[in-house]
Design a protein around this motif. Structure first.
Motif, PDB file in Angstrom:
ATOM      1  N   MET A   1      37.302  41.874  59.206  1.00 25.99           N
ATOM      2  CA  MET A   1      37.197  41.787  57.766  1.00 25.99           C
ATOM      3  C   MET A   1      36.062  40.822  57.420  1.00 25.99           C
ATOM      4  SD  MET A   1      40.014  40.864  54.861  1.00 25.99           S
ATOM      5  CE  MET A   1      40.871  39.590  55.702  1.00 25.99           C
ATOM      6  N   ALA A   2      35.265  41.232  56.432  1.00 23.21           N
ATOM      7  CA  ALA A   2      34.143  40.407  56.014  1.00 23.21           C
ATOM      8  C   ALA A   2      34.628  39.235  55.167  1.00 23.21           C
ATOM      9  CB  ALA A   2      33.155  41.252  55.219  1.00 23.21           C
ATOM     10  N   GLU A   3      33.956  38.108  55.302  1.00 21.02           N
ATOM     11  CA  GLU A   3      34.269  36.938  54.478  1.00 21.02           C
ATOM     12  C   GLU A   3      33.750  37.203  53.073  1.00 21.02           C
ATOM     13  OE1 GLU A   3      36.000  34.198  55.363  1.00 21.02           O
ATOM     14  OE2 GLU A   3      36.348  35.204  57.270  1.00 21.02           O
ATOM     15  N   GLY A   4      34.332  36.533  52.123  1.00 22.98           N
ATOM     16  CA  GLY A   4      33.866  36.684  50.758  1.00 22.98           C
ATOM     17  C   GLY A   4      34.862  36.104  49.784  1.00 22.98           C
ATOM     18  N   GLU A   5      34.512  36.183  48.525  1.00 25.71           N
ATOM     19  CA  GLU A   5      35.338  35.647  47.451  1.00 25.71           C
ATOM     20  C   GLU A   5      36.107  36.793  46.791  1.00 25.71           C
ATOM     21  OE1 GLU A   5      34.594  33.503  43.111  1.00 25.71           O
ATOM     22  OE2 GLU A   5      32.883  34.229  44.276  1.00 25.71           O
ATOM     23  N   THR A   6      37.426  36.681  46.707  1.00 25.86           N
ATOM     24  CA  THR A   6      38.229  37.686  46.023  1.00 25.86           C
ATOM     25  C   THR A   6      38.309  37.319  44.551  1.00 25.86           C
ATOM     26  OG1 THR A   6      39.495  38.166  48.008  1.00 25.86           O
ATOM     27  CG2 THR A   6      40.480  38.830  45.921  1.00 25.86           C
ATOM     28  N   VAL A   7      37.985  38.296  43.687  1.00 25.96           N
ATOM     29  CA  VAL A   7      37.937  38.072  42.249  1.00 25.96           C
ATOM     30  C   VAL A   7      38.614  39.231  41.522  1.00 25.96           C
ATOM     31  CG1 VAL A   7      35.797  36.717  42.343  1.00 25.96           C
ATOM     32  CG2 VAL A   7      35.683  39.189  42.027  1.00 25.96           C
ATOM     33  N   THR A  19      36.853  46.838  47.974  1.00 27.59           N
ATOM     34  CA  THR A  19      38.190  46.860  47.398  1.00 27.59           C
ATOM     35  C   THR A  19      39.068  45.968  48.254  1.00 27.59           C
ATOM     36  OG1 THR A  19      38.946  48.718  48.736  1.00 27.59           O
ATOM     37  CG2 THR A  19      37.883  49.238  46.625  1.00 27.59           C
ATOM     38  N   THR A  20      40.276  45.676  47.773  1.00 28.30           N
ATOM     39  CA  THR A  20      41.181  44.831  48.554  1.00 28.30           C
ATOM     40  C   THR A  20      41.572  45.499  49.863  1.00 28.30           C
ATOM     41  OG1 THR A  20      43.029  45.674  47.245  1.00 28.30           O
ATOM     42  CG2 THR A  20      42.104  43.535  46.603  1.00 28.30           C
ATOM     43  N   GLY A  21      41.387  46.807  49.967  1.00 25.06           N
ATOM     44  CA  GLY A  21      41.639  47.515  51.218  1.00 25.06           C
ATOM     45  C   GLY A  21      40.423  47.545  52.129  1.00 25.06           C
ATOM     46  N   SER A  22      39.420  46.711  51.855  1.00 27.62           N
ATOM     47  CA  SER A  22      38.192  46.591  52.646  1.00 27.62           C
ATOM     48  C   SER A  22      37.329  47.843  52.634  1.00 27.62           C
ATOM     49  CB  SER A  22      38.511  46.181  54.089  1.00 27.62           C
ATOM     50  OG  SER A  22      39.117  44.917  54.097  1.00 27.62           O
ATOM     51  N   THR A  23      37.409  48.627  51.564  1.00 27.60           N
ATOM     52  CA  THR A  23      36.541  49.792  51.410  1.00 27.60           C
ATOM     53  C   THR A  23      35.316  49.378  50.611  1.00 27.60           C
ATOM     54  OG1 THR A  23      38.455  51.257  51.415  1.00 27.60           O
ATOM     55  CG2 THR A  23      36.407  52.149  50.540  1.00 27.60           C
ATOM     56  N   ASP A  24      34.139  49.658  51.127  1.00 26.87           N
ATOM     57  CA  ASP A  24      32.891  49.267  50.493  1.00 26.87           C
ATOM     58  C   ASP A  24      32.598  50.169  49.289  1.00 26.87           C
ATOM     59  OD1 ASP A  24      30.194  47.643  51.056  1.00 26.87           O
ATOM     60  OD2 ASP A  24      29.724  49.664  50.344  1.00 26.87           O
ATOM     61  N   GLN A  71      41.181  44.099  41.754  1.00 27.43           N
ATOM     62  CA  GLN A  71      40.756  43.026  42.654  1.00 27.43           C
ATOM     63  C   GLN A  71      39.671  43.553  43.591  1.00 27.43           C
ATOM     64  OE1 GLN A  71      42.302  39.676  43.003  1.00 27.43           O
ATOM     65  NE2 GLN A  71      42.776  40.314  40.919  1.00 27.43           N
ATOM     66  N   VAL A  72      38.632  42.763  43.790  1.00 25.79           N
ATOM     67  CA  VAL A  72      37.568  43.097  44.738  1.00 25.79           C
ATOM     68  C   VAL A  72      37.161  41.845  45.498  1.00 25.79           C
ATOM     69  CG1 VAL A  72      36.633  45.026  43.389  1.00 25.79           C
ATOM     70  CG2 VAL A  72      35.723  42.728  43.036  1.00 25.79           C
ATOM     71  N   ARG A  73      36.481  42.060  46.599  1.00 23.21           N
ATOM     72  CA  ARG A  73      35.927  40.952  47.374  1.00 23.21           C
ATOM     73  C   ARG A  73      34.404  41.040  47.268  1.00 23.21           C
ATOM     74  NH1 ARG A  73      39.055  40.868  51.408  1.00 23.21           N
ATOM     75  NH2 ARG A  73      38.259  42.728  52.389  1.00 23.21           N
ATOM     76  N   LEU A  74      33.777  39.931  46.887  1.00 27.16           N
ATOM     77  CA  LEU A  74      32.324  39.830  46.767  1.00 27.16           C
ATOM     78  C   LEU A  74      31.779  39.230  48.049  1.00 27.16           C
ATOM     79  CD1 LEU A  74      32.041  38.315  43.173  1.00 27.16           C
ATOM     80  CD2 LEU A  74      32.142  40.738  43.840  1.00 27.16           C
ATOM     81  N   ILE A  75      30.791  39.913  48.637  1.00 28.37           N
ATOM     82  CA  ILE A  75      30.226  39.463  49.909  1.00 28.37           C
ATOM     83  C   ILE A  75      28.722  39.280  49.751  1.00 28.37           C
ATOM     84  CG2 ILE A  75      29.906  40.031  52.349  1.00 28.37           C
ATOM     85  CD1 ILE A  75      32.414  41.924  51.913  1.00 28.37           C
ATOM     86  N   ALA A  76      28.267  38.059  49.919  1.00 29.03           N
ATOM     87  CA  ALA A  76      26.832  37.771  49.880  1.00 29.03           C
ATOM     88  C   ALA A  76      26.229  38.289  51.179  1.00 29.03           C
ATOM     89  CB  ALA A  76      26.590  36.273  49.729  1.00 29.03           C
ATOM     90  N   GLU A 135      35.002  52.933  37.838  1.00 34.10           N
ATOM     91  CA  GLU A 135      36.285  52.503  37.275  1.00 34.10           C
ATOM     92  C   GLU A 135      37.457  53.088  38.056  1.00 34.10           C
ATOM     93  OE1 GLU A 135      35.744  53.760  33.213  1.00 34.10           O
ATOM     94  OE2 GLU A 135      35.180  51.736  32.589  1.00 34.10           O
ATOM     95  N   GLY A 136      37.315  54.329  38.499  1.00 37.63           N
ATOM     96  CA  GLY A 136      38.376  54.983  39.255  1.00 37.63           C
ATOM     97  C   GLY A 136      38.663  54.327  40.596  1.00 37.63           C
ATOM     98  N   PHE A 137      37.672  53.680  41.167  1.00 36.44           N
ATOM     99  CA  PHE A 137      37.856  53.000  42.458  1.00 36.44           C
ATOM    100  C   PHE A 137      38.459  51.603  42.304  1.00 36.44           C
ATOM    101  CE2 PHE A 137      34.144  55.729  43.905  1.00 36.44           C
ATOM    102  CZ  PHE A 137      34.957  56.623  44.593  1.00 36.44           C
ATOM    103  N   LEU A 138      38.618  51.154  41.074  1.00 38.92           N
ATOM    104  CA  LEU A 138      39.064  49.779  40.827  1.00 38.92           C
ATOM    105  C   LEU A 138      40.475  49.728  40.248  1.00 38.92           C
ATOM    106  CD1 LEU A 138      35.711  48.485  39.361  1.00 38.92           C
ATOM    107  CD2 LEU A 138      36.649  48.008  41.627  1.00 38.92           C
ATOM    108  N   ALA A 139      41.351  50.546  40.761  1.00 36.52           N
ATOM    109  CA  ALA A 139      42.700  50.670  40.208  1.00 36.52           C
ATOM    110  C   ALA A 139      43.446  49.338  40.144  1.00 36.52           C
ATOM    111  CB  ALA A 139      43.499  51.685  41.013  1.00 36.52           C
ATOM    112  N   ASP A 140      43.362  48.524  41.184  1.00 37.80           N
ATOM    113  CA  ASP A 140      44.139  47.281  41.172  1.00 37.80           C
ATOM    114  C   ASP A 140      43.367  46.094  40.584  1.00 37.80           C
ATOM    115  OD1 ASP A 140      42.449  46.404  43.179  1.00 37.80           O
ATOM    116  OD2 ASP A 140      44.011  46.137  44.670  1.00 37.80           O
TER     117      ASP A 140
END
Length: 166
Positions: free
Chosen positions: A1-7, A79-84, A56-61, A49-54
């Motif tokens: 799993m990639a590191e990043g900030e969940t927002v 996505t929170t399921g680690s889908t890019d 929450q996302v993770r931002l990865i620099a 918008e359809g991919f953002l149902a929950d």
């Protein structure tokens, strides 16, 4: 799993830009969606918008720059399921690989190019009419002998996936 900030995503601005908690704008690294002034722009936004149902996302620099010239954060977004999201979006015909300054890593751009739908089309599907038809196109086709006049697979979606007559 990639590191990043969940927002938390607070708004989808267009097909390649999000607003996240704290009022920050984030440009999805490596992709370019049609502009909102086009039919394709609205489709790209709806797709994202359809991919953002929950929400929450993770931002990865993961690029050469932290921000673009508009001050938006440049990030790979998962996505929170680690889908890019970039890879999910680039297969849509209204989104392509960003052709400007190469801010994404060469490896990530290669991934996106491999998944890319091809030439971007911002004309989109026909808009919904005032009568509420949802943008359907009326086509008068004589189907008396099966699917004559249509390419093979036209009625099943096989051959003609992503074509107007399917």
């Amino acid at each position: 799993m990639a590191e990043g900030e969940t927002v938390t995503v607070t708004d989808v601005i267009d097909g390649d830009t999000l607003e996240v908690s704290g009022g920050r704008r984030v440009r999805l690294l490596g992709i370019d969606a049609c502009e909102m002034s086009t039919r394709g722009g609205r489709e790209a936004k709806d797709q994202l918008e359809g991919f953002l149902a929950d929400g929450q996302v993770r931002l990865i620099a993961d690029g050469a720059r932290d921000r673009d010239s508009s001050g938006r954060l440049l990030r790979r977004v998962e996505t929170t399921g680690s889908t890019d999201l970039g890879e999910l979006m680039v297969v849509h015909p209204t989104v392509g690989v960003y052709q400007g300054r190469d801010d994404a890593t060469p490896a990530y751009l290669s991934q996106l190019r491999a998944a890319d739908y091809g030439e971007r089309d911002c004309s989109g599907t026909p808009p919904a009419t005032e009568s509420g038809s949802g943008g359907d196109v009326d086509v008068d086709v004589d189907l008396g002998d099966g699917d004559s006049g249509l390419p093979d697979g036209a009625l099943t979606g096989g051959y003609c996936a992503r074509k107007w007559w399917c």
